[in-house]
Motif scaffolding. Structure first.
Motif, PDB file in Angstrom:
ATOM      1  N   UNK A 259       9.890   5.881   8.617  1.00 49.95           N
ATOM      2  CA  UNK A 259       8.832   6.844   8.922  1.00 49.95           C
ATOM      3  C   UNK A 259       8.073   7.318   7.683  1.00 49.95           C
ATOM      4  N   UNK A 260       8.717   7.253   6.514  1.00 52.54           N
ATOM      5  CA  UNK A 260       8.044   7.699   5.286  1.00 52.54           C
ATOM      6  C   UNK A 260       8.184   6.650   4.198  1.00 52.54           C
ATOM      7  N   UNK A 261       7.232   5.733   4.121  1.00 49.55           N
ATOM      8  CA  UNK A 261       7.274   4.777   3.015  1.00 49.55           C
ATOM      9  C   UNK A 261       5.850   4.469   2.607  1.00 49.55           C
ATOM     10  N   UNK A 262       5.745   4.049   1.357  1.00 48.12           N
ATOM     11  CA  UNK A 262       4.444   3.707   0.794  1.00 48.12           C
ATOM     12  C   UNK A 262       4.381   2.187   0.696  1.00 48.12           C
ATOM     13  N   UNK A 263       3.500   1.581   1.461  1.00 45.20           N
ATOM     14  CA  UNK A 263       3.425   0.110   1.537  1.00 45.20           C
ATOM     15  C   UNK A 263       3.302  -0.505   0.145  1.00 45.20           C
ATOM     16  N   UNK A 264       2.373   0.006  -0.632  1.00 43.20           N
ATOM     17  CA  UNK A 264       2.081  -0.575  -1.940  1.00 43.20           C
ATOM     18  C   UNK A 264       3.301  -0.495  -2.864  1.00 43.20           C
ATOM     19  N   UNK A 265       3.988   0.646  -2.769  1.00 46.32           N
ATOM     20  CA  UNK A 265       5.165   0.865  -3.616  1.00 46.32           C
ATOM     21  C   UNK A 265       6.281  -0.133  -3.286  1.00 46.32           C
ATOM     22  N   UNK A 266       6.531  -0.305  -1.981  1.00 46.14           N
ATOM     23  CA  UNK A 266       7.564  -1.260  -1.566  1.00 46.14           C
ATOM     24  C   UNK A 266       7.178  -2.665  -2.007  1.00 46.14           C
ATOM     25  N   UNK A 267       5.891  -3.000  -1.826  1.00 47.26           N
ATOM     26  CA  UNK A 267       5.442  -4.336  -2.214  1.00 47.26           C
ATOM     27  C   UNK A 267       5.656  -4.581  -3.709  1.00 47.26           C
ATOM     28  N   UNK A 268       5.314  -3.583  -4.526  1.00 44.15           N
ATOM     29  CA  UNK A 268       5.470  -3.721  -5.980  1.00 44.15           C
ATOM     30  C   UNK A 268       6.935  -3.923  -6.359  1.00 44.15           C
ATOM     31  N   UNK A 269       7.805  -3.171  -5.686  1.00 37.17           N
ATOM     32  CA  UNK A 269       9.238  -3.287  -5.927  1.00 37.17           C
ATOM     33  C   UNK A 269       9.713  -4.724  -5.648  1.00 37.17           C
ATOM     34  N   UNK A 270       9.235  -5.267  -4.547  1.00 41.08           N
ATOM     35  CA  UNK A 270       9.604  -6.620  -4.139  1.00 41.08           C
ATOM     36  C   UNK A 270       9.063  -7.643  -5.129  1.00 41.08           C
ATOM     37  N   UNK A 271       7.817  -7.487  -5.523  1.00 43.60           N
ATOM     38  CA  UNK A 271       7.167  -8.413  -6.454  1.00 43.60           C
ATOM     39  C   UNK A 271       7.902  -8.400  -7.802  1.00 43.60           C
ATOM     40  N   UNK A 272       8.287  -7.210  -8.236  1.00 42.32           N
ATOM     41  CA  UNK A 272       8.984  -7.059  -9.514  1.00 42.32           C
ATOM     42  C   UNK A 272      10.320  -7.806  -9.486  1.00 42.32           C
ATOM     43  N   UNK A 273      11.069  -7.622  -8.381  1.00 38.81           N
ATOM     44  CA  UNK A 273      12.346  -8.332  -8.237  1.00 38.81           C
ATOM     45  C   UNK A 273      12.133  -9.840  -8.276  1.00 38.81           C
ATOM     46  N   UNK A 274      11.079 -10.310  -7.594  1.00 38.74           N
ATOM     47  CA  UNK A 274      10.854 -11.753  -7.488  1.00 38.74           C
ATOM     48  C   UNK A 274      10.439 -12.363  -8.815  1.00 38.74           C
ATOM     49  N   UNK A 275       9.674 -11.618  -9.616  1.00 38.19           N
ATOM     50  CA  UNK A 275       9.196 -12.184 -10.883  1.00 38.19           C
ATOM     51  C   UNK A 275      10.213 -11.980 -12.010  1.00 38.19           C
ATOM     52  N   UNK A 276      11.262 -11.205 -11.733  1.00 38.50           N
ATOM     53  CA  UNK A 276      12.245 -10.880 -12.781  1.00 38.50           C
ATOM     54  C   UNK A 276      13.147 -12.063 -13.141  1.00 38.50           C
ATOM     55  N   UNK A 277      13.237 -13.040 -12.231  1.00 34.45           N
ATOM     56  CA  UNK A 277      14.187 -14.132 -12.469  1.00 34.45           C
ATOM     57  C   UNK A 277      13.631 -15.435 -11.899  1.00 34.45           C
ATOM     58  N   UNK A 278      14.074 -16.557 -12.446  1.00 37.30           N
ATOM     59  CA  UNK A 278      13.608 -17.838 -11.914  1.00 37.30           C
ATOM     60  C   UNK A 278      14.689 -18.519 -11.062  1.00 37.30           C
ATOM     61  N   UNK A 279      15.764 -17.771 -10.799  1.00 38.38           N
ATOM     62  CA  UNK A 279      16.820 -18.296  -9.921  1.00 38.38           C
ATOM     63  C   UNK A 279      16.283 -18.661  -8.539  1.00 38.38           C
ATOM     64  N   UNK A 280      16.943 -19.591  -7.876  1.00 42.24           N
ATOM     65  CA  UNK A 280      16.608 -19.857  -6.474  1.00 42.24           C
ATOM     66  C   UNK A 280      17.004 -18.627  -5.645  1.00 42.24           C
ATOM     67  N   UNK A 281      16.045 -18.061  -4.926  1.00 38.40           N
ATOM     68  CA  UNK A 281      16.248 -16.763  -4.280  1.00 38.40           C
ATOM     69  C   UNK A 281      15.946 -16.821  -2.794  1.00 38.40           C
ATOM     70  N   UNK A 282      16.806 -16.186  -1.987  1.00 33.67           N
ATOM     71  CA  UNK A 282      16.490 -16.023  -0.568  1.00 33.67           C
ATOM     72  C   UNK A 282      16.165 -14.554  -0.298  1.00 33.67           C
TER      73      UNK A 282
END
Lengths: 326, 326
Positions: free
Chosen positions: A219-242
């Motif tokens: 009920x209370x989340x900021x779309x852009x903030x969640x997206x940035x968090x996800x993008x940061x995790x994904x770019x942090x490593x080159x491991x194969x990720x699911x």
């Protein structure tokens, strides 16, 4: 306008039948009387301009022939598929089915269960929010046939229909581990409030010791903030990720932007999670999703409720509907 | 188990209040009595282990405090938003709202309206399938407050809340014509069965004399066949073309494949149509959609129904909720 003084007894008297026969006629149980009887009742109703009073009729029959289906969120296709599945069984049996929406609010669930208990419904199918059997019991002020589904209730007095949440996400996690995905990111709504999410999360953690979790307050989340968090995790490593979403909604919401950013195509990322529709593979064809079968769960809940309504004995306390992974 | 012989009179007698007071207590109208009175009633209910009989209570109050909302399809977010909008108004006013699903079947609509009339609902909000007022009237066997929405009914005795379907699609069509789109392809479910679709189609035809129409039978269609038909039309000409979907569902279903095929990127094609969610621009950001406001329509229908239930006079026969184009 209705002649308020006309009642079912007047109809029965004019047609020279019992009030029970008129009641059967009003419920459409025409097979239980001779065609000539049905004609006499119809003629009497016509002549008296009689409009049945539902409340009065229910005092006689003690049956409203309506069933309430209380769901977590009518905006989720999971809930509406449960409803459609239940309708597919209850309607041919002569029941009108009504869907009530708790809108994922515990207080509203309590109110609605209370209202269903106070109303004339013959039975209740409940997709509960919490797992608190005592709370649900305290809201229902009469004895009434109940079936629950989706979320598992411990020590429940009512039959329940559930998915194999733990096994399904364990199986999926094993598949990705086997295929060299060494890293798992989990997207989820608040985990501790729903037993289904806990089971799914545990299934993944039984395979991946380390899980990176993004928990989203529905009920209370900021779309852009969640997206940035996800993008940061994904770019942090080159491991194969699911990326494993415990709820389809979060993939539908964040996948288009991920595709647009080019990250998914550039990196070794696989998309997975629980789904009720085919939208995710439509947007990203290589996604491998766990598909539940809410329609089948609803249909089985309907069948079980019918057994309770008809005082049948052969009722299983817990039925698990398997998911598919593809 | 309930003591069947206990009734509201016993409670009133023991608490030394009127049955009307007990009834008010059961409806939660605690502000209408002294706290000591409420305590006495609660104690009597407790002592007698009294469970209110809904049917009996309704004979006394002649009110069930429930409202039925009959929608075209619970799987469409348009219908569930209508429901949520209506709930937002009716629930604070003390009503329990139940959603019933006609599943886009005329026969089922007739049955459900009939069942609502025979049941204890105080009022009905109806998203009708057809525009046949006489048919709806014939199914309702009692006088009951009714509000309709979405599809326009001619010569209707009930207040209705509608969208500006004709004007909205005319405005969109003018925009695309002005921007050099000389060709229009329309995707739609069967047009002649729904007044909304007819109005939308006429709005486009008032601007584009020639429209290429792909009409899809909602219950019996072959996805691949429809897609091929669409692809063939798109590759047949190099004119600037707008694809205009009268229903969001068809874009959600066919857009991903169109994007995947590369046609959209390679050609001068614009995507538009009616939408209830933000999914289409999420998948294809340059899409320009007509957004309806079903939540607001539902809320206004709820307000209008409350006025009818409270015998208020200032009720508009038709209210149009404007769409936005962006």
């Amino acid at each position: 306008m209705t002649n308020k003084s006309t009642n079912i007894k007047d109809v029965a008297h004019l047609a020279q039948v019992s009030t029970a026969t008129v009641s059967r006629y009003l419920h459409g149980e025409l097979k239980r009387m001779a065609p000539t009887t049905a004609k006499k009742v119809a003629a009497a109703i016509e002549q008296l301009n009689y409009v049945p009073n539902a409340a009065a009729r229910q005092l006689i029959t003690n049956r409203s022939k309506t069933v309430a289906i209380v769901v977590v969120n009518v905006a989720d296709s999971f809930s509406t598929e449960i409803f459609k599945g239940a309708c597919s069984v209850l309607e041919p049996a002569g029941y009108t089915t009504a869907m009530l929406d708790t809108n994922s609010e515990q207080q509203k669930e309590n109110q609605l269960i209370n209202a269903v208990g106070l109303s004339t419904y013959d039975g209740l199918i409940l997709q509960p929010l919490s797992s608190d059997v005592a709370q649900i019991k305290s809201e229902i002020r009469r004895s009434m046939p109940i079936v629950t589904l989706d979320r598992h209730l411990d020590y429940s007095p009512w039959p329940q229909i559930i998915s194999n949440n733990f096994e399904a996400s364990q199986e999926a996690a094993k598949y990705f581990q086997k295929h060299g995905y060494t890293r798992a990111i989990v997207l989820s709504s608040q985990i501790d409030v729903a037993s289904t999410r806990q089971e799914r999360f545990q299934g993944i953690k039984s395979v991946y010791q380390q899980v990176e979790l993004i928990e989203i307050n529905e009920t209370h989340y900021n779309h852009q903030q969640v997206y940035c968090q996800l993008e940061k995790l994904l770019t942090a490593s080159s491991e194969k990720t699911v990326i494993f979403s415990l709820k389809e909604r979060w993939l539908i919401e964040f996948l288009p932007a991920l595709i647009g950013s080019g990250i998914l195509a550039a990196k070794n990322i696989q998309i997975s999670g629980f789904a009720d529709t085919t939208l995710v593979p439509a947007i990203w064809p290589s996604a491998k999703m766990i598909i539940q079968n809410p329609y089948k769960m609803g249909a089985l809940a309907g069948q079980t409720l019918l057994k309770l309504l008809n005082n049948k004995q052969d009722i299983q306390p817990i039925t698990t509907i398997p998911t598919t992974f593809k």
